[in-house]
Enzyme design. Structure first.
Site, PDB file in Angstrom:
ATOM      1  N   LYS A  47       0.838  -1.198   0.000  1.00  0.00           N
ATOM      2  CA  LYS A  47       0.000   0.000   0.000  1.00  0.00           C
ATOM      3  C   LYS A  47       0.881   1.259   0.000  1.00  0.00           C
ATOM      4  CE  LYS A  47      -4.139  -1.952   0.033  1.00  0.00           C
ATOM      5  NZ  LYS A  47      -4.052  -3.403   0.198  1.00  0.00           N
TER       6      LYS A  47
HETATM    7  C1  LIG Z   1      -5.274  -4.298   0.753  1.00  0.00           C
HETATM    8  C2  LIG Z   1      -6.748  -4.353   0.752  1.00  0.00           C
HETATM    9  C3  LIG Z   1      -7.498  -4.780   1.863  1.00  0.00           C
HETATM   10  C4  LIG Z   1      -6.956  -5.456   3.057  1.00  0.00           C
HETATM   11  O1  LIG Z   1      -5.869  -4.999   3.623  1.00  0.00           O
HETATM   12  P1  LIG Z   1      -4.836  -5.989   4.365  1.00  0.00           P
HETATM   13  O2  LIG Z   1      -4.094  -5.023   5.184  1.00  0.00           O
HETATM   14  O3  LIG Z   1      -4.032  -6.645   3.299  1.00  0.00           O
HETATM   15  O4  LIG Z   1      -5.639  -6.954   5.183  1.00  0.00           O
HETATM   16  C5  LIG Z   1      -8.862  -4.670   1.814  1.00  0.00           C
HETATM   17  N1  LIG Z   1      -9.498  -4.210   0.751  1.00  0.00           N
HETATM   18  C6  LIG Z   1      -8.827  -3.820  -0.344  1.00  0.00           C
HETATM   19  C7  LIG Z   1      -9.594  -3.327  -1.501  1.00  0.00           C
HETATM   20  C8  LIG Z   1      -7.440  -3.885  -0.391  1.00  0.00           C
HETATM   21  O5  LIG Z   1      -6.803  -3.519  -1.507  1.00  0.00           O
END
Ligand SMILES: *Cc1c(COP(=O)(O)O)cnc(C)c1O
Length: 380
Positions: A215
Site C-alpha cells: 500500500k
Molecule cells: C489491501 C486491501 C485490503 C486489506 O488490507 P490488508 O491489510 O491486506 O488486510 C482490503 N481491501 C482492499 C480493496 C485492499 O486492496
C-alpha cells in the site's frame, strides 16, 4: 502501440535495468530508528507510544474523530462491520470488482454480499447501480431495508475506492439515506485520497485503511478503523482489544471482542512513514502524469482521478483496447522484468461467492477483461 515501448517507457522512468515491481515499500526516513526504539524499550507489543502517536497522526491527516490501529486492513474492515451492527444472515452490498478482503470481512460477520456494478468514472461502486438494484429488489420496512425475494435485511454497503480513486460519495450517501443502509468505506487503497476535500473513509459511518506492504505507506502489516465520533472510537478500541473492561487485575470481557490491536513494533514503522507520505504522494502524482502523457493519443486509456476528487494514484491503471492487446502487454512486460498484472477476477467467479445475489455487472465485466496495472512505486 507496441508493448515493448511500454517496457522502454517504464525502464526510462525508473532508470533501472533491474526487476521493477508493481509497488514496493520504501524506507528512507526514521523507520530504523523508531523500530530500534521499540526493541530497546521492550514495548514491542500492542501497548506503546508509537501506537498512540500513529493513531493521532492518522486522525490529524484524515480529519477523522478517532482512528484505531489494527493488525491489518481486513481486520479493520471486520471490526468496522461489527461496529456497524452487521448481523448473521444480513446482506451487504459491495462491488464485484475488488480485492477479496472486502468480501471476506463481511462473510466472517455471517453476512453475504450483493454485487452491484462499478462506475466507469471511479471504477468503484456506482450509486446509480445500487439505487437501480434496490428499486427492483428491495423495500424499506420497520426493521430496515429488506431484500424482497429472500426476506433478508440489507444492512450495509461497502464501496471500495479502487486504486485510490474515490467513489461518488455524495450520491452514495443519498442512496444510503433513501434506503436506510449504513455506509462503511473500504479505504484500504486510498490513504491520501480526498473526495471534495474530505479524506476517503471519513464520509461513511466507518472507514477501513490498510498499511500492507504494497500500500501507499506500510507498517509491514497493519490497518486502521476510522470512526466518526470519539465514542465510537473508544468502542472500536475496546472491541479490537478483546473487549476487556479495564481493571488492575480482573479479567472481565463484556462482548465477543477481537484481538486485532496493532503492535508498537509495526506502529513505529507507521510513524516514520507518515513523515514522508506527502513526498510519496507528490512522486506518485508525477508518475501518473507521465503515464498519462505517454498513453495520450494511443488506443490505451490511462485511468485518471475523477474530476471531483484528488486521488493518491496508488496503482496506475490502463484500459486496453481489447483482450488480445492486454494479453500481449502482460506477456511482454512481465517477460522483460517489468511487473504488470490484470485487475482482480470479479468476486462472483470465486467459489465462495459464486451464488451471491447480484445486479447487472456490465462495467465490472468490461474492466475485468481490459484493465491492467503498471508499476507504481514512488521511487523516482
Ligand atoms: C489491501 C486491501 C485490503 C486489506 O488490507 P490488508 O491489510 O491486506 O488486510 C482490503 N481491501 C482492499 C480493496 C485492499 O486492496
Amino acid at each position: 502501440m507496441k508493448a515493448t515501448s511500454i517496457v522502454e517507457f517504464v525502464r526510462d522512468t525508473y532508470k533501472t535495468d533491474e526487476f521493477i515491481p508493481l509497488h514496493a515499500p520504501r524506507f528512507g526516513g526514521n523507520e530504523k530508528a523508531y523500530v530500534m526504539e521499540t526493541i530497546e524499550s521492550t514495548f514491542v507489543s500492542s501497548v506503546g507510544k508509537f501506537v498512540d502517536d500513529f493513531e493521532r497522526k492518522i486522525e490529524a491527516y484524515t480529519g477523522t474523530a478517532k482512528a484505531v490501529a489494527t493488525v491489518n486492513g481486513t481486520a479493520a474492515l471486520h471490526a468496522a462491520l461489527y461496529m456497524a451492527d452487521v448481523q448473521r444472515d444480513d446482506l451487504v452490498i459491495t462491488q464485484a470488482l475488488t480485492f477479496v478482503a472486502t468480501c471476506n470481512a463481511l462473510y466472517h460477520m455471517g453476512a453475504e454480499p450483493i454485487f452491484v456494478d462499478v462506475s466507469p468514472v471511479s471504477l468503484g461502486l456506482c450509486p446509480k447501480a445500487m439505487d437501480a438494484f434496490l428499486e427492483e429488489n428491495a423495500e424499506v420496512t420497520d426493521v430496515g431495508c429488506i431484500h424482497k425475494k429472500t426476506g433478508r435485511r440489507i444492512k450495509a454497503v461497502v464501496p471500495m475506492h479502487t486504486f485510490g480513486h474515490p467513489v461518488e460519495l455524495d450520491e452514495l450517501v443519498a442512496v444510503c439515506l433513501k434506503w436506510n443502509i449504513t455506509l462503511v468505506e473500504d479505504a484500504a487503497e486510498s490513504l491520501g485520497s480526498f473526495y471534495k476535500g474530505k479524506h476517503t473513509g471519513t464520509v461513511g459511518e466507518f472507514g477501513a485503511v490498510s498499511f500492507n506492504g504494497n500500500k501507499i505507506i506500510t507498517t509491514g502489516g497493519g490497518g486502521m478503523v476510522l470512526c466518526k465520533t470519539k465514542e465510537r472510537g473508544a468502542r472500536a478500541k475496546h472491541v479490537t482489544t478483546t473487549a476487556k473492561v479495564p481493571h488492575p487485575y480482573e479479567f472481565f470481557h463484556d462482548e465477543p471482542g477481537f484481538n486485532y490491536r496493532m503492535p508498537n513494533l509495526n506502529a513505529a514503522l507507521g510513524c516514520a512513514q507518515m513523515e514522508v507520505i506527502e513526498q510519496y504522494l507528490k512522486q506518485k502524482r508525477l508518475l501518473a502524469e507521465s503515464y498519462k502523457d505517454f498513453f495520450n493519443g494511443t488506443d490505451f486509456k490511462f485511468v485518471t482521478e475523477p474530476e471531483y476528487a484528488q486521488s493518491n494514484y496508488w496503482l496506475n491503471a490502463i484500459i486496453c483496447p481489447d483482450k488480445e492487446s492486454r494479453k500481449d502487454v502482460l506477456a511482454v512486460t512481465n517477460g522483460a522484468g517489468v511487473m504488470a498484472r490484470p485487475v482482480w477476477q470479479l468476486m462472483h467467479r470465486l467459489p465462495m461467492y459464486s451464488n451471491s445475489i447480484r445486479g447487472t455487472l456490465t462495467n465490472s465485466e468490461y474492466l475485468e477483461a481490459h484493465l491492467l496495472n503498471l508499476p507504481s512505486s514512488p521511487n523516482l
